[in-house]
Scaffold this motif. Structure first.
Motif, PDB file in Angstrom:
ATOM      1  N   UNK A 182       0.851  -1.194   0.000  1.00 30.10           N
ATOM      2  CA  UNK A 182       0.000   0.000   0.000  1.00 30.10           C
ATOM      3  C   UNK A 182       0.883   1.239   0.000  1.00 30.10           C
ATOM      4  N   UNK A 183       0.540   2.195  -0.840  1.00 30.64           N
ATOM      5  CA  UNK A 183       1.280   3.454  -0.902  1.00 30.64           C
ATOM      6  C   UNK A 183       0.399   4.589  -0.393  1.00 30.64           C
ATOM      7  N   UNK A 184       0.983   5.467   0.417  1.00 24.06           N
ATOM      8  CA  UNK A 184       0.238   6.599   0.973  1.00 24.06           C
ATOM      9  C   UNK A 184       0.954   7.901   0.660  1.00 24.06           C
ATOM     10  N   UNK A 185       0.197   8.904   0.242  1.00 26.39           N
ATOM     11  CA  UNK A 185       0.790  10.221   0.042  1.00 26.39           C
ATOM     12  C   UNK A 185       1.135  10.828   1.402  1.00 26.39           C
ATOM     13  N   UNK A 186       2.006  11.828   1.403  1.00 29.50           N
ATOM     14  CA  UNK A 186       2.471  12.415   2.660  1.00 29.50           C
ATOM     15  C   UNK A 186       2.107  13.886   2.745  1.00 29.50           C
ATOM     16  N   UNK A 187       1.738  14.316   3.947  1.00 34.27           N
ATOM     17  CA  UNK A 187       1.502  15.732   4.233  1.00 34.27           C
ATOM     18  C   UNK A 187       2.606  16.282   5.133  1.00 34.27           C
ATOM     19  N   UNK A 188       3.664  15.489   5.323  1.00 37.16           N
ATOM     20  CA  UNK A 188       4.761  15.881   6.205  1.00 37.16           C
ATOM     21  C   UNK A 188       5.907  16.422   5.362  1.00 37.16           C
ATOM     22  N   UNK A 189       6.325  17.641   5.655  1.00 30.54           N
ATOM     23  CA  UNK A 189       7.420  18.256   4.901  1.00 30.54           C
ATOM     24  C   UNK A 189       8.670  17.390   4.988  1.00 30.54           C
ATOM     25  N   UNK A 190       9.276  17.128   3.830  1.00 29.04           N
ATOM     26  CA  UNK A 190      10.494  16.330   3.783  1.00 29.04           C
ATOM     27  C   UNK A 190      10.254  14.866   3.488  1.00 29.04           C
ATOM     28  N   UNK A 191       8.990  14.423   3.607  1.00 30.85           N
ATOM     29  CA  UNK A 191       8.656  13.028   3.319  1.00 30.85           C
ATOM     30  C   UNK A 191       7.761  12.987   2.087  1.00 30.85           C
TER      31      UNK A 191
END
Length: 226
Positions: A182-191
């Motif tokens: 499973x792939x998840x988008x990120x809302x964390x800066x740098x990730x």
């Protein structure tokens, strides 16, 4: 002929009076709520007292966390997990460690409790700001399935099934196992993104955080019970 016309007229009225959802139910087209997870919570990995071990790595460098991860409570699959580990002194992770609330830090250790839902049909976490259940995986997943969650701030977290193995091709301790990726988008800066692997017997077995600089922080997740 009049009888046929009359029957057609009655059938038309009935269809108009039935809601779209009911029509979908009749023909088996009802869309499943991606964040509705059923099944039994009485599974080996969800048992109170079960423990988990990690093996985190940055690039080729292993990270020693001295973690203690244990299930404290299981209420029909709703899990309370106690998590404790060292705060690693690693420059590459300092930015992210600094974002951890001070209430979770004590004497050089991170101490907190996390909530999951673990059943024989899949896994959910509650890590979003609204603490809503968000499906990580359903074991009957097909490639292309998505588990979306829209938060109160209007932003949507999307998890997508990108692979499913039909053979035991993923090394896991002493085993080779089948996995769903499973792939998840990120809302964390740098990730840039997160990638998870799960197995119907062992649950969540591997986690990766893909950083913007191209590096990857990853870890196996080993369960004592299975």
């Amino acid at each position: 002929m009049k009888n046929i016309i009359f029957l057609f007229f009655i059938a038309s009225l009935l269809l108009v009076s039935v809601s779209c959802n009911e029509i979908d139910n009749i023909f088996g087209n009802k869309k499943e709520d991606p964040n509705q997870l059923g099944g039994s919570g009485n599974t080996p990995i969800a048992q109170v007292g079960n423990t988990f071990d990690l093996s985190p790595v940055i690039g080729n460098k292993a990270i020693e966390l001295n973690e203690k991860i244990k299930i404290l409570k299981n209420e029909n699959g709703l899990i309370t997990m106690d998590v404790e580990c060292d705060i690693p002194n690693i420059p590459e992770l300092k930015t992210y460690i600094d974002r951890i609330p001070s209430t979770m830090k004590s004497n050089g250790r991170i101490k907190t409790q996390l909530k999951f839902k673990i059943t024989n049909e899949g896994l959910q976490d509650f890590f979003n700001k609204d603490e809503k259940p968000h499906t990580l995986v359903k074991y009957n997943a097909k490639v292309g399935d998505e588990y979306k969650l829209t938060k109160s701030d209007g932003k949507t977290i999307t998890r997508k099934v990108i692979a499913r193995s039909d053979v035991d091709d993923f090394p896991y301790g002493f085993f080779d196992i089948k996995t769903i990726t499973i792939e998840q988008d990120s809302r964390i800066a740098g990730i840039k993104k997160f990638v998870y692997r799960a197995n119907h017997k062992f649950g969540l077995v591997h986690v990766e955080a893909h950083m913007d600089d191209g590096s990857i922080v990853k870890s196996y997740v080993f369960t004592t019970n299975y």
